[in-house]
Enzyme design. Structure first.
Site: not given
Length: 471
Positions: A156, A277, A283, A290
């Site tokens: 979980h 970024s 970043k 992804e």
């Protein structure tokens, strides 16, 4: 040149029909497989007495020349070619004149396309398998380096029990090994040649489907000519496998996204396998991970689309089946892009074992060790669970971790909690106690690594084996 089907028609197709009907824009990639099938068919026509020896030699030479032109991207096609079969027959007739038209005897575009797509799928599925083996090797290499590195195991997405990071990585390996097994099992069922099925009824010519099947690397010809041209189970099943691979990649990708976040800080990606970024200079984004998540939806969509196309489709061939190729091409193309990127990302990532070790005992992850200790002392697990829960509640009320509770406090919670319970309240002790096969202890993890190490060379051999002789 007229269409392959033009003899019965008084005029050519309307432009709207021609544009809708044509598949040459995407099925030209099947040309090498179509030409391989044509060479096998020419030899069968020769053995049947339908081509002379000189005619066969001219035919094979012309087919080889067409293959060379295709490989060099020097074979021109147009909308009027309609499909890869029409285009290549046009090219053959341009080279051989009337002799080129003899090759069509005893076969149909129905059995040709069914055969071409099977060969393409079998060939390119091996390329996917190569990518899977590379990813398994990358994961296994990192697992070996972190086989004894403690980390919080989660259910979980909450701290559950300590495990090793190597054990976590090997969990992903198991899914990819099953994917390899699925590809191998799929290939066994797909190794059936439709050539000789004709349009749907076979042929009255003395052809030899068994010989054609063997020449093209298939185990056998189709057992039923209708099924031979109508079956697309192999395409749907392959898309299930690619969808399953996509799901497995998405789960690994999601964990990499979490591991590389500031909140976790367990992993840092190599600069070569991350992006930045356009507005925030600090970043480092896990774009590969992804995209692995995002492309899973694409693979599932390819599978769903083909299944809906096949639903309630009558036998034998229907033009609906023109829609079978693009989802297959799409899934295989994108997996062959994604797998090397994932393998490179995993192989080069830096793992911060000290950060993981600090987190391993947090969140009362050693609570189960107390319960198991009580069970070994003869306490029913139901009671052990309640006692351990009381210890956790005490810690929460007093802002303590489990190992910070004193002997007196333990005894006040339950007289069954003797001081020796502290022996299990360490991460190293918890890991060492996991000795059963498949668990996270040092011995079982070493066994897993040995098993995977033995499997990798076998899968490397299978994935790089020649599927279609001489292709």
């Amino acid at each position: 040149m007229s269409k392959l089907w033009g003899g019965r028609f008084s005029q050519g197709p309307a432009r709207a029909l021609e544009e809708l009907n044509a598949s040459i824009s995407f099925d030209l990639r099947l040309a090498p497989y179509d030409l391989a099938g044509s060479k096998a068919h020419a030899r069968v026509l020769h053995r049947a007495g339908l081509l002379t020896e000189p005619e066969l030699e001219q035919m094979l030479t012309a087919l080889d020349e067409l293959r060379e032109a295709v490989d060099k991207d020097a074979f021109p096609v147009s909308l009027s070619d309609e499909d890869v079969h029409t285009a290549l027959e046009r090219g053959l007739v341009e080279k051989l004149g009337a002799l080129g038209g003899k090759l069509r005897a005893g076969r149909s575009r129905n059995d040709q396309i069914a055969c071409d797509l099977r060969m393409y799928c079998r060939d390119h599925a091996r390329a996917v398998a190569v990518g899977l083996v590379d990813l398994v090797e990358a994961l296994t290499g990192q697992a070996r380096r972190t086989a004894d590195a403690p980390v919080p195991g989660m259910t979980h997405l909450q701290h559950a029990q300590p495990i090793t990071f190597g054990h976590q990585l090997l969990a992903h390996v198991q899914g990819f090994l099953r994917d390899l097994d699925r590809l191998s099992d799929w290939d066994r069922r797909t190794s059936v040649s439709p050539l000789g099925s004709g349009a749907l009824a076979g042929s009255s010519l003395p052809l030899d489907p068994v010989a054609v099947a063997a020449e093209l690397g298939f185990d056998a010809p189709a057992a039923n000519s209708i099924d031979g041209v109508a079956d697309r189970d192999f395409a749907a099943e392959l898309l299930f496998v690619t969808a399953m691979i996509g799901v497995h990649l998405s789960r690994l990708g999601e964990e990499v996204v979490l591991w590389t976040s500031q909140e976790f800080g367990w992993v840092e990606l190599d600069d070569a396998f991350a992006t930045g970024s356009s507005i925030m200079p600090q970043k480092k984004n896990p774009d590969i991970a992804e995209l692995a998540r995002g492309k899973a939806g694409r693979f599932i969509g390819d599978l769903t689309g083909l299944l809906v196309t096949l639903k309630a489709l009558p036998f034998a061939y229907n033009k609906d089946l023109q829609e079978d190729k693009e989802p297959v091409f799409d899934a295989l193309d994108h997996l062959k892009l994604l797998l090397p990127a994932m393998a490179g990302m995993i192989a080069t990532m830096t793992i911060h074992t000290e950060r993981m070790a600090e987190a391993a005992p947090l969140g009362f992850s050693l609570a189960t060790e107390i319960a198991d200790w009580l069970v070994r002392d003869g306490v029913p697990f139901r009671d052990a669970h309640e006692i351990t829960g009381a210890v956790v509640a005490f810690c929460q009320e007093n802002g303590r971790e489990l190992h910070e509770v004193t002997d007196g406090e333990l005894a006040s919670i339950s007289p069954l909690l003797r001081p020796s319970v502290r022996d299990v309240l360490t991460v190293d002790g918890a890991l060492a106690g996991r000795r059963t096969p498949g668990s996270t202890g040092p011995g079982p993890v070493a066994d897993q690594l040995a098993t995977v190490d033995a499997a990798i060379p076998q899968w490397r051999t299978w994935s790089t084996a020649e599927v279609i002789p001489g292709l």
